[in-house]
Design a protein around this motif. Structure first.
Motif, PDB file in Angstrom:
ATOM      1  N   ASP A  60      -7.214  28.222 120.597  1.00 32.20           N
ATOM      2  CA  ASP A  60      -5.892  27.752 121.014  1.00 32.20           C
ATOM      3  C   ASP A  60      -5.390  26.617 120.135  1.00 32.20           C
ATOM      4  O   ASP A  60      -4.171  26.456 119.956  1.00 32.20           O
ATOM      5  CB  ASP A  60      -5.932  27.288 122.470  1.00 32.20           C
ATOM      6  N   ARG A  61      -6.303  25.826 119.570  1.00 35.22           N
ATOM      7  CA  ARG A  61      -5.895  24.735 118.675  1.00 35.22           C
ATOM      8  C   ARG A  61      -5.427  25.255 117.324  1.00 35.22           C
ATOM      9  O   ARG A  61      -4.825  24.510 116.544  1.00 35.22           O
ATOM     10  CB  ARG A  61      -7.054  23.746 118.484  1.00 35.22           C
ATOM     11  N   TYR A  62      -5.696  26.505 117.028  1.00 38.50           N
ATOM     12  CA  TYR A  62      -5.207  27.089 115.780  1.00 38.50           C
ATOM     13  C   TYR A  62      -3.703  27.351 115.821  1.00 38.50           C
ATOM     14  O   TYR A  62      -3.030  27.286 114.788  1.00 38.50           O
ATOM     15  CB  TYR A  62      -5.924  28.407 115.478  1.00 38.50           C
ATOM     16  N   PHE A  63      -3.173  27.676 116.990  1.00 42.92           N
ATOM     17  CA  PHE A  63      -1.775  28.086 117.086  1.00 42.92           C
ATOM     18  C   PHE A  63      -0.809  26.993 116.635  1.00 42.92           C
ATOM     19  O   PHE A  63       0.124  27.286 115.855  1.00 42.92           O
ATOM     20  CB  PHE A  63      -1.452  28.536 118.511  1.00 42.92           C
ATOM     21  N   PRO A  64      -0.962  25.722 117.089  1.00 41.85           N
ATOM     22  CA  PRO A  64      -0.032  24.694 116.572  1.00 41.85           C
ATOM     23  C   PRO A  64      -0.119  24.508 115.069  1.00 41.85           C
ATOM     24  O   PRO A  64       0.887  24.209 114.416  1.00 41.85           O
ATOM     25  CB  PRO A  64      -0.485  23.424 117.317  1.00 41.85           C
ATOM     26  N   ILE A  65      -1.309  24.703 114.499  1.00 41.20           N
ATOM     27  CA  ILE A  65      -1.458  24.570 113.045  1.00 41.20           C
ATOM     28  C   ILE A  65      -0.678  25.663 112.336  1.00 41.20           C
ATOM     29  O   ILE A  65       0.063  25.404 111.375  1.00 41.20           O
ATOM     30  CB  ILE A  65      -2.947  24.614 112.663  1.00 41.20           C
ATOM     31  N   VAL A  66      -0.840  26.896 112.808  1.00 41.05           N
ATOM     32  CA  VAL A  66      -0.125  28.018 112.191  1.00 41.05           C
ATOM     33  C   VAL A  66       1.381  27.848 112.356  1.00 41.05           C
ATOM     34  O   VAL A  66       2.162  28.127 111.432  1.00 41.05           O
ATOM     35  CB  VAL A  66      -0.605  29.347 112.806  1.00 41.05           C
ATOM     36  N   GLU A  67       1.816  27.367 113.514  1.00 42.30           N
ATOM     37  CA  GLU A  67       3.247  27.153 113.732  1.00 42.30           C
ATOM     38  C   GLU A  67       3.778  26.065 112.804  1.00 42.30           C
ATOM     39  O   GLU A  67       4.906  26.177 112.283  1.00 42.30           O
ATOM     40  CB  GLU A  67       3.494  26.780 115.190  1.00 42.30           C
ATOM     41  N   SER A  68       2.999  25.016 112.586  1.00 44.56           N
ATOM     42  CA  SER A  68       3.417  23.960 111.665  1.00 44.56           C
ATOM     43  C   SER A  68       3.542  24.491 110.236  1.00 44.56           C
ATOM     44  O   SER A  68       4.518  24.186 109.532  1.00 44.56           O
ATOM     45  CB  SER A  68       2.416  22.802 111.710  1.00 44.56           C
ATOM     46  N   ILE A  69       2.566  25.296 109.812  1.00 42.48           N
ATOM     47  CA  ILE A  69       2.639  25.888 108.473  1.00 42.48           C
ATOM     48  C   ILE A  69       3.847  26.816 108.363  1.00 42.48           C
ATOM     49  O   ILE A  69       4.547  26.839 107.339  1.00 42.48           O
ATOM     50  CB  ILE A  69       1.336  26.638 108.159  1.00 42.48           C
ATOM     51  N   GLU A  70       4.106  27.580 109.422  1.00 40.89           N
ATOM     52  CA  GLU A  70       5.251  28.491 109.415  1.00 40.89           C
ATOM     53  C   GLU A  70       6.563  27.724 109.274  1.00 40.89           C
ATOM     54  O   GLU A  70       7.456  28.126 108.517  1.00 40.89           O
ATOM     55  CB  GLU A  70       5.255  29.320 110.696  1.00 40.89           C
ATOM     56  N   ASP A  71       6.685  26.602 109.989  1.00 40.86           N
ATOM     57  CA  ASP A  71       7.895  25.779 109.869  1.00 40.86           C
ATOM     58  C   ASP A  71       8.054  25.238 108.448  1.00 40.86           C
ATOM     59  O   ASP A  71       9.171  25.213 107.908  1.00 40.86           O
ATOM     60  CB  ASP A  71       7.833  24.621 110.871  1.00 40.86           C
TER      61      ASP A  71
END
Length: 366
Positions: free
Chosen positions: A193-204
């Motif tokens: 679950d901690r991976y999702f904010p990281i991926v979202e930040s990279i996507e932004d």
């Protein structure tokens, strides 16, 4: 992404502590507070927490230096959390629980790829942890030892403490009493679950870079940021790619430590890992598109500059050619003795350059 993880103190508050007049003092105070948070304030060194549970409820804390308290007994589970432990601490746990020496070596040295290995009746699982360190992704590692009556977590590098996972399990004793396999699921689910904010930040960040490149405002800093994002995506892919296979192995029927009733939980982790892997692959393709767009826009700008230079060079060639002809110093050149020769040549040059300028301007070269 700016929220603080776990129970770490707010650096802004630390900077306002009385008596901290210099940067060095602030750094020392911050290090001491971090040691208290990560190492535990109970004087147990690298042991973050060590407790025993019965029927899903916490009975009490244990001392890993006491072999009597570390005995595995039916109906209870010992959960030990370590952060960058020493070899001596891991050697004690190896003697207490009969852990394999190769697994102990991997847990101490870290730098392993995510994997699952079975040593006798002990499951050894390695996962990568990630969190945002400013604009970049900082990767850590956690090793899990799962056996009958015990769960040991060994953290290395940047990672969020598992106090939240422990507290959540303690508040749901009906689920917690399912045993060691449920603890493993809770830990894996927490990390994924901690991976999702990281991926979202990279996507932004990638979407922002895409807009900058399309607007034609890209600079050398954009290329540097693209390289950093590609590296972060590669690290995330290395962390997530092995997880589907790990979850599938955990749901196999030859895993005696994993109860069939917990298979749906690991299937949920598998679904999340698959979604993450698909998003990471999509972002890798997107950043390739951004790079291609950047190269295309740079080539177009270069072609535009070359067209302008060629147009001005063509116009400058006219007076250069005329001046070269009349600079040959031949004895018989009629225009040299003509009264209006200078003005006629100058007008001819201006007329030809004007026509060239009009044609180039009309063609979009200027």
């Amino acid at each position: 992404m700016g929220r603080r993880q776990g129970n770490l103190p707010d650096p802004a508050c630390i900077g306002r502590l009385p008596g901290d007049d210099t940067w060095d003092k602030r750094v020392i105070r911050l290090k001491n507070l971090l040691k208290t948070t990560l190492g535990g304030a109970s004087g147990m060194g690298h042991v973050v927490d060590c407790a025993v549970y019965e029927a899903g409820r916490r009975v009490g804390s244990l001392d890993i230096n006491d072999p009597e308290q570390m005995r595995v007994e039916p109906g209870r589970v010992i959960w030990i959390g370590l952060y960058e432990p020493s070899q001596e601490e891991l050697a004690k746990l190896q003697n207490y629980f009969g852990l394999h020496e190769l697994a102990i070596e991997d847990a101490y040295r870290a730098h392993q790829r995510p994997k699952l290995e079975l040593y006798g009746e002990t499951l050894f699982v390695v996962m990568k942890t990630g969190q945002m360190d400013g604009p970049h992704v900082a990767m850590g590692e956690t090793s899990f030892f799962i056996g009958r009556g015990y769960v040991i977590t060994v953290r290395h590098g940047p990672s969020t403490p598992y106090t939240e996972v422990r507290a959540r399990c303690e508040h749901t004793p009906e689920s917690f009493k399912k045993g060691e396999d449920f603890i493993l699921y809770a830990l894996m689910d927490f990390i994924v679950d901690r991976y999702f904010p990281i991926v979202e930040s990279i996507e932004d960040d990638i979407e922002r870079l895409e807009e900058v490149v399309l607007d034609g405002k890209s600079t050398f800093d954009v290329l540097e940021e693209i390289v950093v994002l590609r590296r972060d995506l590669l690290h995330m892919r290395h962390a997530v790619a092995p997880l589907p296979e790990i979850c599938q192995r955990l749901m196999r029927y030859d895993m005696a430590l994993i109860d069939r009733n917990t298979h749906p939980y690991f299937r949920d982790v598998l679904d999340h890992a698959t979604i993450l892997l698909d998003r990471i692959e999509s972002l890798r393709e997107l950043i390739k598109t951004v790079v291609d767009t950047k190269m295309l826009t740079s080539a177009m700008k270069q072609n535009e500059v070359m067209r302008q230079l060629a147009a001005w060079a063509a116009m400058l060639a006219v007076p250069t050619a005329v001046a070269g002809i009349y600079g040959m110093n031949f004895e018989h050149m009629p225009e040299l003795t003509w009264k209006y020769g200078y003005f006629g040549v100058l007008g001819f040059i201006i007329a030809i350059c004007g026509v060239l300028f009009w044609r180039f301007k009309r063609s979009g070269w200027l």
